[in-house]
Design a protein around this motif. Structure first.
Motif, PDB file in Angstrom:
ATOM      1  N   PHE A  22       0.832  -1.210   0.000  1.00  0.00           N
ATOM      2  CA  PHE A  22       0.000   0.000   0.000  1.00  0.00           C
ATOM      3  C   PHE A  22       0.865   1.257   0.000  1.00  0.00           C
ATOM      4  N   VAL A  23       1.911   1.273   0.796  1.00  0.00           N
ATOM      5  CA  VAL A  23       2.793   2.456   0.860  1.00  0.00           C
ATOM      6  C   VAL A  23       3.462   2.694  -0.489  1.00  0.00           C
ATOM      7  N   LEU A  24       3.932   1.644  -1.133  1.00  0.00           N
ATOM      8  CA  LEU A  24       4.583   1.798  -2.436  1.00  0.00           C
ATOM      9  C   LEU A  24       3.606   2.296  -3.490  1.00  0.00           C
ATOM     10  N   LEU A  25       2.378   1.781  -3.471  1.00  0.00           N
ATOM     11  CA  LEU A  25       1.380   2.235  -4.439  1.00  0.00           C
ATOM     12  C   LEU A  25       1.021   3.704  -4.223  1.00  0.00           C
ATOM     13  N   VAL A  26       0.827   4.096  -2.959  1.00  0.00           N
ATOM     14  CA  VAL A  26       0.523   5.491  -2.661  1.00  0.00           C
ATOM     15  C   VAL A  26       1.679   6.390  -3.073  1.00  0.00           C
ATOM     16  N   ALA A  27       2.914   5.959  -2.764  1.00  0.00           N
ATOM     17  CA  ALA A  27       4.089   6.743  -3.135  1.00  0.00           C
ATOM     18  C   ALA A  27       4.187   6.893  -4.647  1.00  0.00           C
ATOM     19  N   ALA A  28       3.869   5.814  -5.370  1.00  0.00           N
ATOM     20  CA  ALA A  28       3.906   5.875  -6.834  1.00  0.00           C
ATOM     21  C   ALA A  28       2.867   6.854  -7.361  1.00  0.00           C
ATOM     22  N   MET A  29       1.681   6.860  -6.750  1.00  0.00           N
ATOM     23  CA  MET A  29       0.615   7.763  -7.180  1.00  0.00           C
ATOM     24  C   MET A  29       0.961   9.219  -6.876  1.00  0.00           C
ATOM     25  N   LEU A  30       1.581   9.452  -5.716  1.00  0.00           N
ATOM     26  CA  LEU A  30       1.844  10.818  -5.264  1.00  0.00           C
ATOM     27  C   LEU A  30       3.116  11.424  -5.848  1.00  0.00           C
ATOM     28  N   TYR A  31       4.156  10.595  -5.965  1.00  0.00           N
ATOM     29  CA  TYR A  31       5.476  11.165  -6.221  1.00  0.00           C
ATOM     30  C   TYR A  31       6.132  10.743  -7.531  1.00  0.00           C
ATOM     31  N   SER A  32       5.469   9.890  -8.310  1.00  0.00           N
ATOM     32  CA  SER A  32       6.120   9.442  -9.544  1.00  0.00           C
ATOM     33  C   SER A  32       6.364  10.588 -10.513  1.00  0.00           C
ATOM     34  N   PHE A  33       5.393  11.494 -10.671  1.00  0.00           N
ATOM     35  CA  PHE A  33       5.557  12.597 -11.620  1.00  0.00           C
ATOM     36  C   PHE A  33       6.643  13.583 -11.177  1.00  0.00           C
ATOM     37  N   PRO A  34       6.688  14.000  -9.886  1.00  0.00           N
ATOM     38  CA  PRO A  34       7.798  14.869  -9.458  1.00  0.00           C
ATOM     39  C   PRO A  34       9.165  14.224  -9.645  1.00  0.00           C
ATOM     40  N   VAL A  35       9.267  12.936  -9.361  1.00  0.00           N
ATOM     41  CA  VAL A  35      10.553  12.240  -9.527  1.00  0.00           C
ATOM     42  C   VAL A  35      10.922  12.147 -11.005  1.00  0.00           C
ATOM     43  N   ILE A  36       9.927  11.856 -11.847  1.00  0.00           N
ATOM     44  CA  ILE A  36      10.171  11.790 -13.292  1.00  0.00           C
ATOM     45  C   ILE A  36      10.652  13.142 -13.813  1.00  0.00           C
ATOM     46  N   THR A  37      10.033  14.224 -13.322  1.00  0.00           N
ATOM     47  CA  THR A  37      10.464  15.570 -13.716  1.00  0.00           C
ATOM     48  C   THR A  37      11.896  15.828 -13.288  1.00  0.00           C
ATOM     49  N   MET A  38      12.238  15.438 -12.072  1.00  0.00           N
ATOM     50  CA  MET A  38      13.583  15.651 -11.552  1.00  0.00           C
ATOM     51  C   MET A  38      14.636  14.883 -12.353  1.00  0.00           C
ATOM     52  N   ILE A  39      14.291  13.665 -12.777  1.00  0.00           N
ATOM     53  CA  ILE A  39      15.256  12.818 -13.485  1.00  0.00           C
ATOM     54  C   ILE A  39      15.341  13.156 -14.971  1.00  0.00           C
ATOM     55  N   THR A  40      14.184  13.374 -15.601  1.00  0.00           N
ATOM     56  CA  THR A  40      14.154  13.546 -17.058  1.00  0.00           C
ATOM     57  C   THR A  40      14.017  14.994 -17.507  1.00  0.00           C
ATOM     58  N   GLY A  41      13.518  15.852 -16.618  1.00  0.00           N
ATOM     59  CA  GLY A  41      13.276  17.244 -17.010  1.00  0.00           C
ATOM     60  C   GLY A  41      11.919  17.450 -17.649  1.00  0.00           C
ATOM     61  N   ILE A  42      11.136  16.364 -17.806  1.00  0.00           N
ATOM     62  CA  ILE A  42       9.787  16.472 -18.375  1.00  0.00           C
ATOM     63  C   ILE A  42       8.865  17.111 -17.344  1.00  0.00           C
ATOM     64  N   ARG A  43       8.247  18.226 -17.684  1.00  0.00           N
ATOM     65  CA  ARG A  43       7.382  18.934 -16.741  1.00  0.00           C
ATOM     66  C   ARG A  43       5.903  18.697 -17.070  1.00  0.00           C
ATOM     67  N   GLY A  44       5.096  18.619 -16.007  1.00  0.00           N
ATOM     68  CA  GLY A  44       3.669  18.421 -16.209  1.00  0.00           C
ATOM     69  C   GLY A  44       3.346  16.988 -16.592  1.00  0.00           C
ATOM     70  N   ILE A  45       2.073  16.753 -16.854  1.00  0.00           N
ATOM     71  CA  ILE A  45       1.619  15.424 -17.255  1.00  0.00           C
ATOM     72  C   ILE A  45       1.580  15.361 -18.774  1.00  0.00           C
ATOM     73  N   THR A  46       2.504  14.620 -19.349  1.00  0.00           N
ATOM     74  CA  THR A  46       2.568  14.420 -20.790  1.00  0.00           C
ATOM     75  C   THR A  46       2.444  12.932 -21.084  1.00  0.00           C
ATOM     76  N   ALA A  47       2.356  12.590 -22.361  1.00  0.00           N
ATOM     77  CA  ALA A  47       2.271  11.171 -22.723  1.00  0.00           C
ATOM     78  C   ALA A  47       3.511  10.428 -22.241  1.00  0.00           C
ATOM     79  N   ASP A  48       4.688  11.048 -22.379  1.00  0.00           N
ATOM     80  CA  ASP A  48       5.934  10.391 -21.960  1.00  0.00           C
ATOM     81  C   ASP A  48       6.000  10.227 -20.450  1.00  0.00           C
ATOM     82  N   SER A  49       5.645  11.282 -19.711  1.00  0.00           N
ATOM     83  CA  SER A  49       5.724  11.187 -18.253  1.00  0.00           C
ATOM     84  C   SER A  49       4.689  10.209 -17.708  1.00  0.00           C
ATOM     85  N   PHE A  50       3.505  10.152 -18.335  1.00  0.00           N
ATOM     86  CA  PHE A  50       2.489   9.217 -17.864  1.00  0.00           C
ATOM     87  C   PHE A  50       2.918   7.787 -18.152  1.00  0.00           C
ATOM     88  N   PHE A  51       3.528   7.560 -19.308  1.00  0.00           N
ATOM     89  CA  PHE A  51       4.040   6.229 -19.627  1.00  0.00           C
ATOM     90  C   PHE A  51       5.072   5.800 -18.588  1.00  0.00           C
TER      91      PHE A  51
END
Length: 236
Positions: free
Chosen positions: A15-44
């Protein structure tokens, strides 16, 4: 540590991992890739994170629990039963979800989730992403919420009803990141229907197929009608 202790840690970890993935995956993806906002690439990439959660829980099961991932033995049924079960579950979830959404809007009018609104252009005519998202939600969420968590709660409390109710509540809470009551109660209702089915028929494949249908048909329909009519059914 006994099995109940290992099961409790496994449920909490999942449950903690799923919640963390829902809450923080996009900020972490932005930090690593530089992709900002919700895009097709960041959602994938965010769905890849969800698959990683499944892999981590699977490894915990293999290394720590050393038990079957699915505590309930899968029951076999005819093709005709599969068809009737999938269609019945789909109709129950759609009709029941629509009635629930109508009640929520009657008593507590609320706006559509901003997160879902931001996802509309991402899925618009992006059929690969729609299929990948629907498969991810169907396979990962059913294996983890119904296949893994539900029977372990049942074992811990020695009570099948506890497994049904608690797993459904957790499934609803998991979708609270969308920020609306409808996106909690809608998945809770679907989770309850699925949990009752799994308790009775012990077949995760039927639930995966039906879960896929709910998300896939809803997302495909986004290309033609307003999201407000579909938001309650999405279990991303």
């Amino acid at each position: 540590m006994g099995f109940n202790g290992k099961y409790s840690i496994g449920i909490l970890l999942t449950f903690v991992l799923l919640v963390a993935a829902m809450l923080y995956s996009f900020p972490v993806i932005t930090m690593i890739t530089g992709i900002r906002g919700i895009t097709a690439d960041s959602f994938f990439l965010s769905r890849i994170v969800i698959w990683i959660v499944l892999i981590i829980v699977f490894l915990y099961n293999r290394v720590i629990e050393k038990d079957s991932f699915l505590l309930k033995k899968e029951s076999s049924y005819s093709i005709l039963f599969y068809i009737k079960a999938v269609l019945s579950l789909y109709l129950i979830c759609i009709i029941g979800g629509a009635a629930l959404n109508a009640l929520i809007q009657f008593f507590i009018p609320e706006k559509i989730s901003d997160k879902l609104i931001n996802l509309v252009p991402v899925f618009k005519n992006n059929y690969f992403l729609i299929i990948f998202m629907s498969l991810t939600a169907a396979i990962v969420e059913e294996f983890l919420m119904r296949g893994y968590i539900q029977p372990r709660i049942e074992k811990i409390y020695n009570n099948p009803t506890a497994g049904v109710i608690i797993s459904s509540i957790l499934f609803g809470i998991l979708h609270s990141t969308y920020g609306t009551l409808g996106q909690v109660l809608g998945p809770f209702f679907i989770g309850l229907v699925f949990a009752l089915f799994y308790k009775r028929y012990s077949n995760i494949k039927i639930l995966i197929i039906c879960h896929f249908m709910i998300d896939f048909i809803s997302l495909m329909t986004l290309n033609f009608i307003n999201i407000k009519h579909l938001s309650v059914f999405l279990t991303l």
